[in-house]
Structure formats: C-alpha cells, structure tokens
Scaffold this motif. Structure first.
Motif, PDB file in Angstrom:
ATOM      1  N   MET A   1       0.851  -1.177   0.000  1.00  0.00           N
ATOM      2  CA  MET A   1       0.000   0.000   0.000  1.00  0.00           C
ATOM      3  C   MET A   1       0.899   1.244   0.000  1.00  0.00           C
ATOM      4  N   ALA A   2       0.604   2.165  -0.886  1.00  0.00           N
ATOM      5  CA  ALA A   2       1.376   3.403  -0.988  1.00  0.00           C
ATOM      6  C   ALA A   2       0.492   4.581  -0.599  1.00  0.00           C
ATOM      7  N   ASN A   3       1.114   5.601  -0.050  1.00  0.00           N
ATOM      8  CA  ASN A   3       0.434   6.846   0.298  1.00  0.00           C
ATOM      9  C   ASN A   3       1.168   7.984  -0.389  1.00  0.00           C
ATOM     10  N   LYS A   4       0.453   8.745  -1.181  1.00  0.00           N
ATOM     11  CA  LYS A   4       1.056   9.873  -1.896  1.00  0.00           C
ATOM     12  C   LYS A   4       0.183  11.105  -1.737  1.00  0.00           C
ATOM     13  N   THR A   5       0.845  12.258  -1.740  1.00  0.00           N
ATOM     14  CA  THR A   5       0.148  13.541  -1.705  1.00  0.00           C
ATOM     15  C   THR A   5       0.422  14.263  -3.015  1.00  0.00           C
ATOM     16  N   PHE A   6      -0.640  14.627  -3.706  1.00  0.00           N
ATOM     17  CA  PHE A   6      -0.532  15.322  -4.980  1.00  0.00           C
ATOM     18  C   PHE A   6      -0.830  16.803  -4.755  1.00  0.00           C
ATOM     19  N   GLN A   7       0.143  17.665  -5.062  1.00  0.00           N
ATOM     20  CA  GLN A   7      -0.064  19.112  -4.961  1.00  0.00           C
ATOM     21  C   GLN A   7      -0.684  19.571  -6.272  1.00  0.00           C
ATOM     22  N   LEU A   8      -1.857  20.179  -6.176  1.00  0.00           N
ATOM     23  CA  LEU A   8      -2.590  20.606  -7.360  1.00  0.00           C
ATOM     24  C   LEU A   8      -2.487  22.106  -7.557  1.00  0.00           C
ATOM     25  N   GLU A   9      -2.864  22.537  -8.773  1.00  0.00           N
ATOM     26  CA  GLU A   9      -3.039  23.963  -8.985  1.00  0.00           C
ATOM     27  C   GLU A   9      -4.107  24.434  -7.993  1.00  0.00           C
ATOM     28  N   THR A  10      -4.219  25.706  -7.771  1.00  0.00           N
ATOM     29  CA  THR A  10      -5.185  26.226  -6.812  1.00  0.00           C
ATOM     30  C   THR A  10      -6.603  25.838  -7.226  1.00  0.00           C
ATOM     31  N   LEU A  11      -7.280  25.165  -6.298  1.00  0.00           N
ATOM     32  CA  LEU A  11      -8.679  24.794  -6.549  1.00  0.00           C
ATOM     33  C   LEU A  11      -9.555  26.013  -6.280  1.00  0.00           C
ATOM     34  N   THR A  12     -10.462  26.289  -7.192  1.00  0.00           N
ATOM     35  CA  THR A  12     -11.258  27.512  -7.073  1.00  0.00           C
ATOM     36  C   THR A  12     -12.594  27.333  -6.373  1.00  0.00           C
ATOM     37  N   CYS A  13     -13.049  26.081  -6.225  1.00  0.00           N
ATOM     38  CA  CYS A  13     -14.342  25.880  -5.560  1.00  0.00           C
ATOM     39  C   CYS A  13     -14.394  24.493  -4.929  1.00  0.00           C
ATOM     40  N   MET A  27     -11.447   4.622  -8.983  1.00  0.00           N
ATOM     41  CA  MET A  27     -10.312   3.954  -9.625  1.00  0.00           C
ATOM     42  C   MET A  27      -9.999   2.629  -8.942  1.00  0.00           C
ATOM     43  N   LYS A  28      -9.700   1.604  -9.737  1.00  0.00           N
ATOM     44  CA  LYS A  28      -9.304   0.308  -9.184  1.00  0.00           C
ATOM     45  C   LYS A  28      -7.979   0.464  -8.455  1.00  0.00           C
ATOM     46  N   GLY A  29      -7.912  -0.095  -7.260  1.00  0.00           N
ATOM     47  CA  GLY A  29      -6.693  -0.062  -6.472  1.00  0.00           C
ATOM     48  C   GLY A  29      -6.615   1.093  -5.495  1.00  0.00           C
ATOM     49  N   VAL A  30      -7.463   2.109  -5.672  1.00  0.00           N
ATOM     50  CA  VAL A  30      -7.452   3.251  -4.756  1.00  0.00           C
ATOM     51  C   VAL A  30      -8.281   2.892  -3.531  1.00  0.00           C
ATOM     52  N   LYS A  31      -7.674   3.011  -2.355  1.00  0.00           N
ATOM     53  CA  LYS A  31      -8.340   2.634  -1.104  1.00  0.00           C
ATOM     54  C   LYS A  31      -8.949   3.839  -0.390  1.00  0.00           C
ATOM     55  N   VAL A  44      -3.787  10.293  -1.348  1.00  0.00           N
ATOM     56  CA  VAL A  44      -4.326   9.062  -1.905  1.00  0.00           C
ATOM     57  C   VAL A  44      -3.571   7.861  -1.349  1.00  0.00           C
ATOM     58  N   SER A  45      -4.311   6.860  -0.881  1.00  0.00           N
ATOM     59  CA  SER A  45      -3.747   5.563  -0.494  1.00  0.00           C
ATOM     60  C   SER A  45      -4.177   4.573  -1.560  1.00  0.00           C
ATOM     61  N   PHE A  46      -3.201   3.839  -2.105  1.00  0.00           N
ATOM     62  CA  PHE A  46      -3.525   2.929  -3.203  1.00  0.00           C
ATOM     63  C   PHE A  46      -2.629   1.695  -3.194  1.00  0.00           C
ATOM     64  N   ASP A  47      -3.117   0.648  -3.842  1.00  0.00           N
ATOM     65  CA  ASP A  47      -2.408  -0.607  -3.981  1.00  0.00           C
ATOM     66  C   ASP A  47      -1.514  -0.512  -5.212  1.00  0.00           C
ATOM     67  N   GLU A  48      -0.198  -0.543  -5.012  1.00  0.00           N
ATOM     68  CA  GLU A  48       0.753  -0.380  -6.111  1.00  0.00           C
ATOM     69  C   GLU A  48       0.737  -1.543  -7.102  1.00  0.00           C
ATOM     70  N   GLU A  49       0.138  -2.644  -6.728  1.00  0.00           N
ATOM     71  CA  GLU A  49       0.041  -3.772  -7.657  1.00  0.00           C
ATOM     72  C   GLU A  49      -1.120  -3.591  -8.635  1.00  0.00           C
ATOM     73  N   VAL A  50      -2.000  -2.626  -8.343  1.00  0.00           N
ATOM     74  CA  VAL A  50      -3.178  -2.404  -9.181  1.00  0.00           C
ATOM     75  C   VAL A  50      -3.066  -1.096  -9.963  1.00  0.00           C
ATOM     76  N   THR A  51      -2.546  -0.054  -9.338  1.00  0.00           N
ATOM     77  CA  THR A  51      -2.407   1.254  -9.989  1.00  0.00           C
ATOM     78  C   THR A  51      -1.120   1.910  -9.506  1.00  0.00           C
ATOM     79  N   ASN A  52      -0.802   3.076 -10.044  1.00  0.00           N
ATOM     80  CA  ASN A  52       0.411   3.782  -9.623  1.00  0.00           C
ATOM     81  C   ASN A  52       0.188   5.284  -9.649  1.00  0.00           C
ATOM     82  N   GLN A  53       1.178   6.017  -9.145  1.00  0.00           N
ATOM     83  CA  GLN A  53       0.993   7.468  -9.025  1.00  0.00           C
ATOM     84  C   GLN A  53       0.860   8.142 -10.387  1.00  0.00           C
TER      85      GLN A  53
END
Length: 71
Positions: A1-13, A27-31, A44-53
């Motif tokens: 199980m992997a945990n990643k943080t995605f920094q996004l452009e500024t969300l407006t709403c 998405m398959k593999g996303v927990k 996002v916490s996800f199963d690396e055997e099913v999906t990836n960053q």
C-alpha cells in the motif's frame, strides 16, 4: 500500500475538490482519497500492484487540473 500527496493547482471551488475525490475513489486499487480544498492537495492511499501514481496523476489531469508535484 502506498500513500502519496498530490499538490494541485489552486482549486477555485469546493465542487472541484468533490469532483476529483469522486473520480479517484472509483479507480481500481485506490483505497482512500482525501482532497484538501484549502491547500489544494489530494492525499491518496492505493495498492501499487493495481495502480500507480502516474495513473492517478493522469486521471487528475484528464479532469482539467494541473498536478504541480507528488510527495
């Protein structure tokens, strides 16, 4: 199980954050998904055997949001 943080452009709403969260949860593999509107981050916490960053990043970008970085 992997945990990643995605920094996004500024969300407006809050509906933008909800849209990202809804799509990623399907998405398959996303927990677990937590979109932080105030800091424009997605955790996002996800199963690396099913999906990836890269697939998660592409899904976010396909929704029209830029991913500035991943930790």
């Amino acid at each position: 199980m992997a945990n990643k943080t995605f920094q996004l452009e500024t969300l407006t709403c809050p509906s933008c954050a909800a849209k990202i969260e809804t799509v990623l949860k399907k998405m398959k593999g996303v927990k677990e998904v937590e979109v932080l509107f105030s800091s424009s981050r997605t955790k996002v916490s996800f199963d690396e055997e099913v999906t990836n960053q890269d697939e998660i990043k592409k899904t976010i970008e396909d929704l029209g949001y830029d991913v500035l970085g991943v930790k």
